[in-house]
Structures are given as C-alpha cells and as structure tokens.
Design a protein around this motif. Structure first.
Motif, PDB file in Angstrom:
ATOM      1  N   ILE A 340       1.166  -1.069  -0.196  1.00 29.89           N
ATOM      2  CA  ILE A 340      -0.025   0.337   0.393  1.00 29.89           C
ATOM      3  C   ILE A 340       0.279   1.080   0.302  1.00 29.89           C
ATOM      4  O   ILE A 340       0.692   2.345  -0.603  1.00 29.89           O
ATOM      5  CB  ILE A 340      -1.390   0.080   1.272  1.00 29.89           C
ATOM      6  N   SER A 341       2.131   1.029   1.113  1.00 30.71           N
ATOM      7  CA  SER A 341       2.920   2.394   0.473  1.00 30.71           C
ATOM      8  C   SER A 341       3.546   2.956  -0.414  1.00 30.71           C
ATOM      9  O   SER A 341       4.007   3.729  -0.646  1.00 30.71           O
ATOM     10  CB  SER A 341       3.835   2.163   2.163  1.00 30.71           C
ATOM     11  N   LYS A 342       3.854   1.606  -0.689  1.00 30.61           N
ATOM     12  CA  LYS A 342       4.706   1.521  -2.323  1.00 30.61           C
ATOM     13  C   LYS A 342       3.931   2.735  -2.878  1.00 30.61           C
ATOM     14  O   LYS A 342       3.958   3.387  -3.877  1.00 30.61           O
ATOM     15  CB  LYS A 342       5.335   0.409  -2.636  1.00 30.61           C
ATOM     16  N   ARG A 343       2.392   1.821  -3.420  1.00 31.45           N
ATOM     17  CA  ARG A 343       1.493   1.901  -4.040  1.00 31.45           C
ATOM     18  C   ARG A 343       0.815   3.536  -3.993  1.00 31.45           C
ATOM     19  O   ARG A 343       0.811   4.514  -4.926  1.00 31.45           O
ATOM     20  CB  ARG A 343       0.523   1.245  -4.805  1.00 31.45           C
ATOM     21  N   GLU A 344       1.084   3.691  -2.956  1.00 35.64           N
ATOM     22  CA  GLU A 344       0.711   5.534  -2.502  1.00 35.64           C
ATOM     23  C   GLU A 344       1.523   6.790  -2.548  1.00 35.64           C
ATOM     24  O   GLU A 344       0.869   7.790  -3.081  1.00 35.64           O
ATOM     25  CB  GLU A 344       0.474   5.403  -1.069  1.00 35.64           C
ATOM     26  N   GLU A 345       2.790   6.258  -2.855  1.00 35.12           N
ATOM     27  CA  GLU A 345       3.646   6.907  -3.448  1.00 35.12           C
ATOM     28  C   GLU A 345       3.911   7.105  -4.710  1.00 35.12           C
ATOM     29  O   GLU A 345       4.691   8.092  -5.193  1.00 35.12           O
ATOM     30  CB  GLU A 345       5.117   6.344  -2.636  1.00 35.12           C
ATOM     31  N   ALA A 346       3.391   6.271  -5.728  1.00 32.18           N
ATOM     32  CA  ALA A 346       3.141   6.353  -7.013  1.00 32.18           C
ATOM     33  C   ALA A 346       2.780   8.025  -7.228  1.00 32.18           C
ATOM     34  O   ALA A 346       2.126   8.612  -6.966  1.00 32.18           O
ATOM     35  CB  ALA A 346       2.535   5.258  -7.666  1.00 32.18           C
ATOM     36  N   GLU A 347       3.715   7.884  -8.942  1.00 28.45           N
ATOM     37  CA  GLU A 347       3.562   9.720  -9.184  1.00 28.45           C
ATOM     38  C   GLU A 347       1.909   9.092  -9.720  1.00 28.45           C
ATOM     39  O   GLU A 347       0.874  10.506  -9.723  1.00 28.45           O
ATOM     40  CB  GLU A 347       4.270  10.019 -10.716  1.00 28.45           C
ATOM     41  N   THR A 348       1.185   8.046 -10.503  1.00 34.21           N
ATOM     42  CA  THR A 348      -0.394   8.000 -11.018  1.00 34.21           C
ATOM     43  C   THR A 348      -0.704   6.575 -10.249  1.00 34.21           C
ATOM     44  O   THR A 348       0.027   6.006 -10.014  1.00 34.21           O
ATOM     45  CB  THR A 348      -0.194   8.070 -12.102  1.00 34.21           C
ATOM     46  N   TYR A 349      -2.278   6.896  -9.653  1.00 37.20           N
ATOM     47  CA  TYR A 349      -3.202   6.100  -9.643  1.00 37.20           C
ATOM     48  C   TYR A 349      -3.630   5.182 -10.503  1.00 37.20           C
ATOM     49  O   TYR A 349      -4.463   3.673 -10.067  1.00 37.20           O
ATOM     50  CB  TYR A 349      -3.446   6.857  -8.683  1.00 37.20           C
ATOM     51  N   THR A 350      -3.636   5.044 -11.562  1.00 40.88           N
ATOM     52  CA  THR A 350      -4.384   4.812 -13.411  1.00 40.88           C
ATOM     53  C   THR A 350      -4.349   3.184 -12.860  1.00 40.88           C
ATOM     54  O   THR A 350      -5.073   2.613 -13.445  1.00 40.88           O
ATOM     55  CB  THR A 350      -4.117   5.512 -13.787  1.00 40.88           C
ATOM     56  N   ARG A 351      -2.733   3.330 -12.929  1.00 42.54           N
ATOM     57  CA  ARG A 351      -2.595   1.313 -13.258  1.00 42.54           C
ATOM     58  C   ARG A 351      -2.496   0.966 -11.976  1.00 42.54           C
ATOM     59  O   ARG A 351      -2.624  -0.387 -11.341  1.00 42.54           O
ATOM     60  CB  ARG A 351      -1.701   1.939 -14.658  1.00 42.54           C
TER      61      ARG A 351
END
Length: 554
Positions: A340-351
């Motif tokens: 969750i933390s890794k995906r939350e830090e992403a520039e985009t959430y679309t994928r």
C-alpha cells in the motif's frame, strides 16, 4: 496486462519488506542527494541511519549497497567501505567489475590489500556467474513448485503449478523446466538457450512462445520468496477462463479521486495494522467499513468507470493477493502494508492501485473468515463482498459517518498533500499538452496489436483528458514479422515524468503512438531527444501537411 499485450515494469530502489519503507526511501534519497552535493559527512550519517532503519545491510539491494560503499568512500571511511564491498562480493557474489573499477571514490585505495582481495573475488564471481545463475534459477523455480504443490488447490480450488514458465535474463538467455527447442541443460531439469530476436518482451506477464502460452518472469524478480512466480502462474490459469480489461483507469489521476483512494488506502493500512497488532476484531471491522465507505463514495462519483475498474482489480489485484498468500513471506500483513505504501507514493494511481487493494481486501476478508473466493471466471467486487457477507445490506453513507471516517484516517494531511500535488499535476498536463498536442509530432498506427508487446513504468504515466495516456518510460517490441512499423523505447537516463513522454490513444479500434518530432533519421533508425525507433524493412517516416510526420509502410 491488456486484453492483448499490455505489460508493465516497475523499478524499486530498495527491495525488501519493512513497515518503515517510506522513511527508508526518504533517507536513501537524502543520502544520495547529499553525496552528489559533496556533503560527505551528512551523506554518511544518512546512509548509516538507513542501515539502522533497514535492520542491517542484508536487507538492502545490491545497487543501494554499492551506492553506500561510494558514500562511505567519499567520506574517507575505509572500514565501512570495505565492510560493504566484502559483503557484496562474498555474500551476494557481486560481479560488476567495470562498475567497481570506474568508481573514482575507490582509487585512493587501489594499492591496499583490501582492494586486491575485493578485485580477486569479483573476478572469480564473474567466472562462476553463469553456473551460479543457473543453479539459482533452478532453485527458485523448484521452490515455487513446492509451494504450489503444497497448496494443492486449497486457496482457490485450482492447482496453479505449470511447467510452462520461462525466466528471462537481460543477456537474452531464457530458462525453463520445460524442454525448449535447441536448448541446453546441465542436469535434465533446467533448460536454457539464447532467445531469438523479437520473440519475448522483457517483462513479468504471460506470453506466447514456440506455439504455447508461458508465464514469464524476469530473473531479478526471483528473490521475492516465490511471490512473482505465483502471481504470473495465476494469470496463466486465470486468462484461460476469460479476458479482462487491463487498461489504466484514467479518472484516478483527478485530485478528488486520489484523495478518496488514499483515504481507502489509509483505512486498509489501519485494518491490517490492527490485525498485525492483535487488536480487537471490532477495530478491524471499523477500519474495513471506512475503506468500503471511501471506495463506495469514489465509485459513485465516477460510476461510468466501474466495470473497467473492477476488471482490472480482478486481473491484477487477485494475482497479487495470491502471490502474497502463497509466498514464503512469514508476515503477509506486513507485506500488504508495504505494498500500500509503495503504491501510494506513485506519481499516478491509474494502473498501480489494484496491486495494493487486492492483497489488502483479500487478507482482511480471510482474517474475518469470509468465504469470498468463487472461481476465476467472474469479476470480483469488494464492496459487494463486504455488503453481502459482513454488512448484510447495502452500506448507507451519511455526511456524519463520512466525516467520522475521514477523521479516523488522516484526511487533513492527505487533503493538504493532494492540493499541493494538483499544482504539479497541472504543470505536467500543460507541458505534455504543448509537447504532444500543440507542437509538431510524429505519429504511427499499430497495425497488428495482437503481436505488439508494450512494457512501461506504470508509476510514470499521465492522462491527458480526451487525448490519451502519456508514458514517460516505455518500450514497444514488434513480434508481427513486419506487419507493424517496428520497435521503440524511451532512452534510459532521459526518461521520467516532466522529461520524456510518448502519447498513446485508441481511435476506431486502432492504437496510435505519438512522439515529438525526431532530431535525426538515419536509414531505419529514428532518434528523438528521449526516444529511439527501429523501423522494420519497408517502413519509413514521411512529412504530412508540412508540419507533422507519420510512419507508413512503403
């Protein structure tokens, strides 16, 4: 994965599971920035703290450790420098002699015995690397096979192990437990060969090879306790039952949608932490209800995207859940929190979002003893699963309950961060609109999409409303035998959001790529500021309307 051949790659700085991953990455970034600014004392202090946060150098990747050795050398600390270098060459069998020899920080110790020992070992590692590599790949494949045979179909009702799995290495060698054509073997267990040109894409996915479908896994993903192998074998079976949408969910780049998704992330993280800390089940249920509340609010506001979103979540979320649960990681909850933390830090959430939500909801449902898994040929809706099995009715959301859920899940901080991010997002949209819409461009259509592989950094995309998706780091590989224009890639080191971008969109069932105008065309090679295109024979770039260019077949 798209219905056809949409594939992804991600890059990770530090490859280990730790609940403090955000702090660790920030500390690493600070250490590198101070090193580059020649603030050597501060850089060493930061890297020393990084090692403490990671609970030892054994939990840091080779690339991070090598950077650390350079940092300690920059501050003239031979003891810590050689501690890391000796660990790399003796425990990790590090073998990149050129990188070691080209690091100027080490030159002051060329005359020492310690340096001679490191050089001697790294040369030995280089010699033994091919055999060790084969042994490691065989071990990892057999470990995954053992894991799945032990499960024996208990998790889903299906047996997932399949010998049709190929490990791809970046020297174009492929490995499999299945005997491939023109292959070699040392032991009649693992088979290997040099991959033919334009046959497989360098990504974790499912691909056709020699007439059969294979799960493909990159060699550098094998050290995750079988998680990626299980993930891709899940896809291999899942995609035999039906096809799923794999396209990005474009609305998730909008600020309001991101806020609601981040609130859902926070609630899921809180639920997983409560389980991990053996809190009362009531607390877990409260945070799960919060997560579903934010989810339902978001999906109600953007209802036209719901079916595509659920398909993507079923495709990637369930594969990631299965990889986590059947992996050899001891604490699956820590793993899901880290994701969750890794995906939350992403520039985009679309994928990237389903890689976080799938494991989180799955693990929480399992903890609450919900019988929610019902085959691989259906679309899973986590909101409905919650409403039917736990809430026993449709979840009703009042303004009061929504505000209470926000207060429990860090709304003020998330809202403030996303407001700041919106300004940066608007700058990126303006930049790419000018680069790929307003300025002259080079356009090409993909004629045979079934035989065109694409891999991209899913954390480096941006949606231009009604125009398409911009990929800041992407590779396209043609496998059509000349029906398509050729292959392309962004140039490593020149890619990144705000620096590079290739637009992709679909019109009348045809996929197009849009590039800025090239700076050089030489034969079949087209070179742009941050991209390269290799044309197939009988394809060329022509001028259109005195402004734009197009790649066409002669």
């Amino acid at each position: 994965m798209k219905k056809i051949a949409l594939i992804l790659f991600v890059s990770v700085f530090i490859q280990f599971v730790n609940a403090q991953e955000t702090d660790i990455n920030k500390m690493y970034q600070s250490a590198v920035e101070n090193y580059e600014a020649k603030n050597h004392k501060k850089s060493e202090d930061d890297f020393s703290k990084l090692i403490e946060l990671a609970k030892g150098i054994e939990n840091l990747s080779d690339s991070v450790l090598f950077q650390g050795s350079s940092i300690f050398a920059g501050n003239n600390n031979p003891e810590k420098t050689f501690q890391i270098l000796n660990y790399l060459v003796n425990k990790r069998f590090y073998s990149d002699f050129d990188k070691l020899n080209n690091e100027i920080e080490f030159q002051k110790w060329y005359h020492t015995k310690e340096w001679e020992n490191v050089i001697s070992k790294i040369k030995e590692n280089k010699t033994t690397e091919p055999f060790r590599n084969r042994q490691n790949i065989k071990t990892k494949l057999l470990e995954a096979k053992s894991v799945l045979e032990k499960d024996n179909g208990r998790l889903w009702g299906y047996k997932f192990w399949n010998d049709n799995i190929i490990v791809i290495d970046y020297d174009n060698t492929i490995y499999s437990l299945t005997k491939l054509s023109n292959c070699k073997t040392d032991d009649d267990t693992l088979y290997y060969k040099t991959m033919e040109p334009n046959t497989l894409v360098f990504v974790n996915t499912t691909q056709k090879y020699e007439g059969n479908e294979y799960a493909t896994v990159l060699n550098n993903y094998l050290d995750d306790k079988s998680s990626t192998i299980v993930h891709e074998l899940f896809h291999l079976l899942q995609l035999k039952t039906r096809k799923f949408n794999g396209n990005a969910i474009t609305y998730l780049d909008e600020t309001n949608a991101r806020i609601l998704l981040r609130l859902e992330y926070e609630a899921l993280r809180n639920a997983l932490k409560s389980i991990n800390q053996n809190k009362e089940t009531g607390e877990v249920r409260t945070y799960l209800k919060d997560a579903v509340t934010f989810r339902k609010e978001r999906q109600k506001k953007y209802s036209k995207y719901l079916n595509a979103e659920l398909e993507l979540e079923t495709l990637e979320g369930l594969a990631n859940y299965t990889g986590f649960v059947l992996s050899n990681y001891e604490n699956k909850y820590d793993l899901a929190i880290s994701e969750i933390s890794k995906r939350e830090e992403a520039e985009t959430y679309t994928r990237p979002f389903p890689y976080a939500t799938g494991p989180a909801y799955g693990l929480i449902f399992d903890y609450l003893n919900i019988n929610w898994k019902n085959g691989l040929d259906k679309i899973y809706n986590f909101t409905e699963i919650y409403e039917i099995n736990l809430n026993k009715s449709k979840l009703k959301i009042s303004k009061k309950t929504l505000e209470q859920a926000k207060a429990r899940n860090n709304f003020e901080k998330i809202n403030k961060q996303e407001t700041v991010r919106e300004e940066r997002q608007n700058e990126l949209i303006a930049y790419y609109t000018n680069l790929l819409i307003n300025q002259p461009i080079l356009k090409v259509a993909v004629t045979d999409l079934d035989n065109y592989g694409r891999s991209f950094n899913m954390n480096g995309t941006l949606t231009l409303k009604d125009k398409g998706v911009v990929y800041s780091s992407i590779r396209g590989r043609d496998k059509s035998g000349g029906k398509n224009f050729g292959s392309f890639s962004t140039i490593k080191g020149k890619d990144g959001l705000g620096k590079s971008g290739i637009l992709s969109y679909e019109k009348n069932g045809i996929t197009y790529f849009v590039f800025p105008l090239p700076i050089k065309i030489s034969g079949t090679k087209i070179i742009g500021e941050f991209y390269e295109i290799d044309l197939n024979p009988n394809w060329k770039a022509i001028n259109k309307n005195g402004r734009n260019m197009e790649i066409v077949k002669e």
